[in-house]
Design a protein around this motif. Structure first.
Motif, PDB file in Angstrom:
ATOM      1  N   ASP A 382       0.811  -1.208   0.000  1.00  0.00           N
ATOM      2  CA  ASP A 382       0.000   0.000   0.000  1.00  0.00           C
ATOM      3  C   ASP A 382       0.850   1.266   0.000  1.00  0.00           C
ATOM      4  N   MET A 383       2.141   1.119  -0.077  1.00  0.00           N
ATOM      5  CA  MET A 383       3.053   2.256   0.040  1.00  0.00           C
ATOM      6  C   MET A 383       3.559   2.656  -1.337  1.00  0.00           C
ATOM      7  N   SER A 384       3.667   3.960  -1.575  1.00  0.00           N
ATOM      8  CA  SER A 384       4.214   4.409  -2.855  1.00  0.00           C
ATOM      9  C   SER A 384       5.689   4.039  -2.937  1.00  0.00           C
ATOM     10  N   THR A 385       6.164   3.858  -4.142  1.00  0.00           N
ATOM     11  CA  THR A 385       7.570   3.503  -4.315  1.00  0.00           C
ATOM     12  C   THR A 385       8.478   4.610  -3.796  1.00  0.00           C
ATOM     13  N   TYR A 386       8.053   5.856  -3.979  1.00  0.00           N
ATOM     14  CA  TYR A 386       8.857   6.981  -3.503  1.00  0.00           C
ATOM     15  C   TYR A 386       9.046   6.917  -1.992  1.00  0.00           C
ATOM     16  N   ALA A 387       7.950   6.740  -1.249  1.00  0.00           N
ATOM     17  CA  ALA A 387       8.047   6.649   0.201  1.00  0.00           C
ATOM     18  C   ALA A 387       8.846   5.414   0.616  1.00  0.00           C
ATOM     19  N   LEU A 388       8.665   4.315  -0.079  1.00  0.00           N
ATOM     20  CA  LEU A 388       9.377   3.078   0.239  1.00  0.00           C
ATOM     21  C   LEU A 388      10.877   3.257   0.050  1.00  0.00           C
ATOM     22  N   VAL A 389      11.274   3.920  -1.027  1.00  0.00           N
ATOM     23  CA  VAL A 389      12.696   4.156  -1.268  1.00  0.00           C
ATOM     24  C   VAL A 389      13.294   5.013  -0.162  1.00  0.00           C
ATOM     25  N   ASN A 390      12.534   5.984   0.330  1.00  0.00           N
ATOM     26  CA  ASN A 390      13.036   6.816   1.427  1.00  0.00           C
ATOM     27  C   ASN A 390      13.275   5.994   2.689  1.00  0.00           C
ATOM     28  N   VAL A 391      12.404   5.033   2.958  1.00  0.00           N
ATOM     29  CA  VAL A 391      12.621   4.134   4.098  1.00  0.00           C
ATOM     30  C   VAL A 391      13.879   3.301   3.876  1.00  0.00           C
ATOM     31  N   LEU A 392      14.087   2.838   2.648  1.00  0.00           N
ATOM     32  CA  LEU A 392      15.278   2.042   2.345  1.00  0.00           C
ATOM     33  C   LEU A 392      16.552   2.851   2.532  1.00  0.00           C
ATOM     34  N   LYS A 393      16.494   4.141   2.209  1.00  0.00           N
ATOM     35  CA  LYS A 393      17.673   4.989   2.415  1.00  0.00           C
ATOM     36  C   LYS A 393      18.080   5.005   3.885  1.00  0.00           C
ATOM     37  N   MET A 394      17.097   5.150   4.752  1.00  0.00           N
ATOM     38  CA  MET A 394      17.413   5.194   6.183  1.00  0.00           C
ATOM     39  C   MET A 394      17.821   3.823   6.699  1.00  0.00           C
ATOM     40  N   LEU A 395      17.225   2.781   6.167  1.00  0.00           N
ATOM     41  CA  LEU A 395      17.627   1.426   6.540  1.00  0.00           C
ATOM     42  C   LEU A 395      19.092   1.196   6.174  1.00  0.00           C
ATOM     43  N   ARG A 396      19.460   1.683   5.010  1.00  0.00           N
ATOM     44  CA  ARG A 396      20.849   1.579   4.549  1.00  0.00           C
ATOM     45  C   ARG A 396      21.783   2.412   5.424  1.00  0.00           C
ATOM     46  N   TYR A 397      21.339   3.596   5.802  1.00  0.00           N
ATOM     47  CA  TYR A 397      22.171   4.493   6.595  1.00  0.00           C
ATOM     48  C   TYR A 397      22.439   3.907   7.986  1.00  0.00           C
ATOM     49  N   THR A 398      21.426   3.289   8.574  1.00  0.00           N
ATOM     50  CA  THR A 398      21.608   2.684   9.900  1.00  0.00           C
ATOM     51  C   THR A 398      22.271   1.312   9.820  1.00  0.00           C
ATOM     52  N   ARG A 399      22.417   0.780   8.583  1.00  0.00           N
ATOM     53  CA  ARG A 399      23.044  -0.527   8.356  1.00  0.00           C
ATOM     54  C   ARG A 399      22.389  -1.607   9.221  1.00  0.00           C
ATOM     55  N   MET A 400      21.084  -1.590   9.202  1.00  0.00           N
ATOM     56  CA  MET A 400      20.329  -2.538  10.017  1.00  0.00           C
ATOM     57  C   MET A 400      19.715  -3.625   9.137  1.00  0.00           C
ATOM     58  N   ASP A 401      19.875  -4.855   9.544  1.00  0.00           N
ATOM     59  CA  ASP A 401      19.272  -5.958   8.816  1.00  0.00           C
ATOM     60  C   ASP A 401      17.844  -6.153   9.307  1.00  0.00           C
ATOM     61  N   HIS A 402      16.911  -6.196   8.383  1.00  0.00           N
ATOM     62  CA  HIS A 402      15.513  -6.455   8.733  1.00  0.00           C
ATOM     63  C   HIS A 402      14.987  -7.443   7.693  1.00  0.00           C
ATOM     64  N   VAL A 403      15.123  -8.700   8.007  1.00  0.00           N
ATOM     65  CA  VAL A 403      14.828  -9.755   7.040  1.00  0.00           C
ATOM     66  C   VAL A 403      13.378  -9.722   6.554  1.00  0.00           C
ATOM     67  N   PRO A 404      12.371  -9.548   7.432  1.00  0.00           N
ATOM     68  CA  PRO A 404      10.993  -9.505   6.921  1.00  0.00           C
ATOM     69  C   PRO A 404      10.775  -8.409   5.887  1.00  0.00           C
ATOM     70  N   LEU A 405      11.349  -7.221   6.138  1.00  0.00           N
ATOM     71  CA  LEU A 405      11.186  -6.139   5.167  1.00  0.00           C
ATOM     72  C   LEU A 405      11.867  -6.484   3.848  1.00  0.00           C
ATOM     73  N   MET A 406      13.081  -7.000   3.899  1.00  0.00           N
ATOM     74  CA  MET A 406      13.809  -7.310   2.666  1.00  0.00           C
ATOM     75  C   MET A 406      13.127  -8.429   1.883  1.00  0.00           C
ATOM     76  N   ARG A 407      12.559  -9.394   2.575  1.00  0.00           N
ATOM     77  CA  ARG A 407      11.854 -10.469   1.868  1.00  0.00           C
ATOM     78  C   ARG A 407      10.574  -9.963   1.228  1.00  0.00           C
ATOM     79  N   GLU A 408       9.858  -9.095   1.941  1.00  0.00           N
ATOM     80  CA  GLU A 408       8.643  -8.522   1.366  1.00  0.00           C
ATOM     81  C   GLU A 408       8.995  -7.605   0.203  1.00  0.00           C
ATOM     82  N   LEU A 409      10.085  -6.888   0.327  1.00  0.00           N
ATOM     83  CA  LEU A 409      10.548  -6.029  -0.763  1.00  0.00           C
ATOM     84  C   LEU A 409      10.835  -6.858  -2.014  1.00  0.00           C
ATOM     85  N   GLY A 410      11.417  -8.034  -1.815  1.00  0.00           N
ATOM     86  CA  GLY A 410      11.701  -8.905  -2.958  1.00  0.00           C
ATOM     87  C   GLY A 410      10.455  -9.377  -3.672  1.00  0.00           C
TER      88      GLY A 410
END
Length: 799
Positions: A382-410
């Motif tokens: 239900d999330m726009s790609t733009y907003a989703l990419v912004n979340v990914l930027k912060m996930l990358r910046y914090t270098r945090m692994d979140h397997v459920p998010l990455m699997r759903e992203l796939g």
């Protein structure tokens, strides 16, 4: 210069040949793919339509948003713009792009073009050219446009009073009214209240008339009157004038804005929170840097934090991000407020919060980021790609692994890739490589979509794509098309690398990881003048330059271009070695393996903990064996210790051998174990014969008993002796592999490939085998290392 480079012949591309045939390479790749993740992404088709924003504040969508190619997002969320991703604010009048499920949809601009009537061939040719140019423009806008980071403001009516672009568009006034206003200014001295009204009405003129105002002397006189009377203006009137400057496109350095900034800084502490945020939003729309005003705003916010409503908090984080400033005293309050309102934020607001934190380089705790990721992973569709990419930027910046998010992203993102613009695709790809997360479906979708959009890549985008694919050691099914298109784009952007040298090194390293060496680009990167630019960069590029230069030496024997000077390589080697001594050689898993190997082989002269290839930035445990399997002493950096250890050895009795192999060789007797070990050492010597320099054609007769280190002749240190096999034992850790897998990252694949090219036999001591053994008995660890050094085939032999 750039034109000359673009018109060159096709660049020469060195592709390093492997020892195996093409068929063998394909077979091994298939095995690796089956091991990591079976299946490949199905490429989607690209479709889209473009609309033109004709009014500065009019963001209306001129067709059905439910046609967006993104599942349920069009019906359950606010207006969703998937196809254009970016970090910067889009100026009024900029074209925005929206993906649709209908490839026949066309923009209003193109629909408004006159249809050709019966005309001359010349006129028909001109019209055909016009249509062609318009089509190219639409295509460029689709892939090259920037998303508006203010889209979250559409989700709540409260943002209308906090932002200068969220109010309902006013009715356009006729151009004649503007002429009357300007004439009035010349004829009399308007009162402060009338001044703000004049600016408001001028901001509602047609766009073409507004554009002409800046060069009109009467408008300059009006601005001068406003500056003169600025202290007489009420705060609402002053805000109204500043808001009017946005559609009037007043330059950021205009004297009127200088006066406004100074006056707002004076009045800030007497203004309300809503007014302060509105003024800050106006400065952002005017693209004017106002650090003093923002400092006051942040101090005010710190004192009045409990007064913030949810929309005001999100707007503040947007301002923080756009100002690229991170007020440290607000960090804890920001985190607690995010947790307080986490379930109440819209998905677009969550994206805006992450973008603000990312742009301002604000640290955020792993707990808060994990809570955000938890919610996003449950509502991603239900999330726009733009907003989703912004979340990914912060996930990358914090270098945090979140397997459920990455699997759903796939699952969600591959279908959206064709409708996402180039910067968005880059950030998605970079997230996977930064987190070392390998997902073949996502990478294949990116590789399929990229060649048609590659001309819209900035130098940074092309570099990040090449780095990401190389880092994950992934060559897509369309690898030749994928890599050739990106290498061509690097040539087209060659002029940018003088300003951004880090991008060229990033790109070339990504290519080197997958055995691709574009020689003209490498020659450019290793020239003295470019090397000087890299050393003057704000980034630490010495290690990357070192890795590239030495990799070319090893893997491109026919390369004739520029190379790094020897003294520079020596400087880099010393720098890397100093780091390794402090951080790498002392790691417990490496220290333990080194100590046990010394005990097992007969002393420290039989094993060396060092970097065989310093440019690969990781350690090796080097062991040398004669072709009959006997260890060869070679590490004599400490002559006194070497002499003392010369007469020391480890007597491997039948009883000790039985302990070493207990549980590994089932019911074999010690004598059988010794014979089998000797046979395997003999086999290993035969297999490594091709790697030996000056090896004798006849094989030495193996001794009847176990080897004794004191019986070996002392060789010259550093020289490759006849009839010897050099082992490079790799004590790896999790950071050498993709997340949760046994797939090596690109740099470590490059290292092993180059070790083999230099004649070494690479022996893996992977973390999933060695780390559990660190907690076991000494005998078990010795047994494991003995099989690795002398007969590793036993470990992989089927039961």
């Amino acid at each position: 210069m750039a034109t000359v480079l673009m018109c060159r012949r096709l660049p020469r591309l060195s592709r390093v040949a492997t020892f195996s045939t093409r068929a063998e390479r394909g077979s091994s790749k298939s095995k690796k793919e089956k091991r990591d993740k079976p299946g490949a992404a199905e490429a989607g088709t690209e479709s889209g339509a473009t609309i033109q924003l004709l009014k500065p504040q009019d963001y209306r969508v001129l067709y059905n948003p439910a046609a967006y190619a993104k599942g349920r997002a069009g019906s359950q969320q606010h207006v969703d713009r998937d196809s254009s991703i970016g970090d910067t604010f889009t100026s009024p009048g900029t074209t925005q792009t929206f993906p649709t499920a209908c490839p026949q949809a066309v923009s209003p601009v193109r629909s408004a073009l006159p249809k050709p009537k019966s005309s001359t061939p010349l006129e028909q040719s001109s019209l055909a050219m016009l249509y062609k140019e318009e089509a190219e423009k639409e295509k460029r806008e689709m892939h090259d446009s920037k998303e508006d980071p203010r889209m979250f403001q559409k989700g709540r009516p409260e943002y209308r009073s906090l932002s200068c672009g969220s109010a309902e568009p006013a009715q356009t006034l006729p151009a004649e009214e503007g002429d009357w206003i300007l004439q009035s200014v010349a004829g009399c001295e308007p009162s402060p209240g009338i001044l703000s009204d004049y600016f408001l009405r001028l901001s509602r003129l047609p766009a073409e008339r507004r554009a002409a105002l800046l060069s009109d002397p009467s408008f300059s006189a009006l601005c001068h009157r406003a500056v003169t009377a600025i202290r007489l203006l009420s705060t609402p009137d002053l805000i109204q004038i500043l808001k009017a400057c946005v559609p009037l496109a007043v330059p950021a350095s205009h004297p009127l804005l200088n006066a406004c900034e100074a006056e707002f800084c004076q009045r800030a502490w007497d203004m309300g929170l809503e007014q302060l945020l509105l003024v800050a939003d106006c400065w952002r729309c005017l693209e004017r840097s106002v650090p003093s005003y923002l400092g006051i705003l942040f101090s005010y916010a710190n004192l009045h934090w409990k007064e913030f409503t949810l929309p005001q908090f999100v707007q503040l984080l947007y301002i923080i991000g756009e100002g690229r400033r991170s007020p440290a005293d607000l960090a804890q309050k920001v985190e607690s407020t995010i947790l307080k309102h986490l379930d109440a934020f819209t998905l677009e607001e969550l994206g805006a919060i992450c973008l603000g934190l990312f742009k301002s380089l604000s640290g955020i705790s792993e707990h808060v980021m994990r809570r955000i990721a938890d919610r996003v992973s449950l509502q991603m569709e239900d999330m726009s790609t733009y907003a989703l990419v912004n979340v990914l930027k912060m996930l990358r910046y914090t270098r945090m692994d979140h397997v459920p998010l990455m699997r759903e992203l796939g699952k969600v993102i591959p279908a959206r890739i064709p409708a996402t613009n180039i910067q968005g695709i880059m950030h998605i790809t970079l997230t996977y490589s930064s987190l070392h997360f390998f997902d073949e479906d996502v990478l294949a979708a990116v590789a399929t979509s990229l060649p048609s959009k590659v001309s819209y890549c900035r130098s940074k985008d092309a570099a990040k794509f090449l780095w990401s694919f190389g880092c994950l050691d992934y060559e897509p099914p369309n690898e030749e098309e994928f890599y050739s298109s990106l290498i061509k784009q690097l040539h087209a952007k060659l002029h940018e690398f003088s300003k951004f040298p880090e991008h060229l090194l990033t790109a070339l390293l990504g290519l080197a990881f997958v055995k691709r060496f574009p020689e003209e680009l490498i020659d450019f990167a290793l020239r003295e003048e470019f090397v000087e630019k890299t050393r003057g960069s704000k980034y630490e590029l010495d290690k990357d330059l070192f890795t590239l230069g030495k990799s070319v030496e090893i893997e491109c024997p026919t390369y004739q271009g520029s190379q790094l000077p020897p003294q520079l390589c020596q400087e880099f080697t010393e720098m890397v070695s100093s780091f390794a001594e402090r951080e790498i050689y002392v790691r417990p898993e490496i220290v333990e393996a080194t100590s046990l190997l010394e005990s097992m082989l007969g002393g420290p002269e039989y094993v060396k903990n060092h970097m065989i290839l310093p440019h690969t930035r990781s350690s090796d445990l080097e062991v040398r064996l004669a072709t009959d399997g006997h260890p060869i002493p070679f590490n004599f950096k400490d002559p006194v210790a070497a002499k003392k250890l010369k007469d020391m050895g480890v007597s491997l009795t039948d009883e000790l051998m039985s302990q070493l192999i207990q549980g590994r060789a089932h019911n074999q007797s010690p004598t059988e174990v010794r014979n089998e070990a000797r046979i395997h050492r003999q086999d290993r010597g035969n297999a490594a014969g091709a790697l030996l320099l000056g090896a004798a054609s006849s094989q030495a007769e193996p001794q009847a008993g176990l080897w004794q280190p004191w019986e070996q002749a002392e060789p010259q240190a550093g020289l490759w002796q006849p009839r010897e096999v050099r082992l490079a034992l790799q004590v790896s850790n999790r950071n050498h592999f993709c997340y949760g897998s046994r797939r090596l990252l690109g740099l470590h694949c490059l290292k092993r490939r180059q070790l083999r090219l230099l004649g070494y036999v690479v022996v893996e001591i992977p973390f999933w085998e060695w780390f559990p053994l660190l907690k076991r008995t000494r005998s078990e660890k010795l047994s494991y290392l003995h099989y690795k050094v002398f007969c590793p085939e036993l470990l992989t032999r089927p039961a």
